[in-house]
Motif scaffolding. Structure first.
Motif: not given
Length: 226
Positions: A117-131, A212-226
């Motif tokens: 929400f801080r660095h990719k505000t528009k993209a983060a909000l766009a996830h709530f409403l697909p085009q 590994y799965v726990f950390t990988l999923l956190v990493s994927l959440y991070l990738h989606d938001n940076t």
């Protein structure tokens, strides 16, 4: 066989005081800081595994995401070592406690979402409403996407708790069955003992895979938001 099946998951106490904090801090002893010019084999293997994992996990991240490298590597080492230590007899596994796993999942998930929400505000909000969503479906889809977003940390914690707890319960049941069959049918007890050994080897793999799965999923959440 009269022992409570869930006794091993009870929080250990000493003189009436919980000692969970000491148990949680114990894995840090297994990863000493190198203070020599030439490391021994154990530390060299540890460093090689950490570098290999970090290189594989952080390859998809940009510069902002790579600032989380130290935190994610510390997370996978902590969860993996805690899971492995929990396989020792008469030991306690903190990752079988849902409260602890939620305590790890919620702050990490919240940090990734706030970064989005801080660095990719528009993209983060766009996830709530697909085009291309029809107008009459907009309120329903926003509610569904919001619920799915808040379910992510719960799914992280429940997945880790369920997998580790199920393995421990299965080992406890098969171990108790083997002990009871030793005086009744030694041949059957031998078969169940072999199954117990194979299950223990599987649990060693599960302990590392779940970290590994726990950390990988956190990493994927991070990738989606940076």
């Amino acid at each position: 066989m009269n022992e409570n099946l869930f006794a091993s998951f009870a929080t250990p106490t000493m003189m009436g005081l919980p000692i969970v904090i000491l148990i949680i801090m114990f894995p840090s002893i297994l990863f000493p800081s190198p203070n020599r010019l030439i490391n021994n084999r154990l530390i060299s293997i540890q460093q090689w595994l950490v570098q290999l994992t970090s290189k594989q996990m952080m390859a998809i991240h940009n510069n902002k995401g790579q600032t989380w490298t130290l935190m994610l590597m510390s997370l996978i080492l902590f969860i993996g070592s805690t899971n492995l230590l929990g396989l020792l007899p008469h030991s306690f596994t903190p990752t079988t406690q849902l409260s602890m796993n939620l305590g790890m999942a919620i702050p990490l998930w919240a940090g990734t979402v706030f970064m989005g929400f801080r660095h990719k505000t528009k993209a983060a909000l766009a996830h709530f409403l697909p085009q291309g969503t029809p107008i009459f479906l907009i309120p329903m889809l926003v509610i569904i996407e919001t619920i799915s977003l808040f379910i992510q940390p719960v799914a992280l914690a429940v997945r880790l708790t369920a997998n580790i707890t199920a393995g421990h319960l299965l080992m406890h049941l098969i171990g108790g069955t083997t002990l009871a069959l030793m005086s009744i049918s030694p041949s059957t007890a031998l078969i169940t003992f072999i199954i117990l050994i194979l299950l223990t080897i599987l649990e060693f793999a599960v302990a590392m895979i779940q970290a590994y799965v726990f950390t990988l999923l956190v990493s994927l959440y991070l990738h989606d938001n940076t």
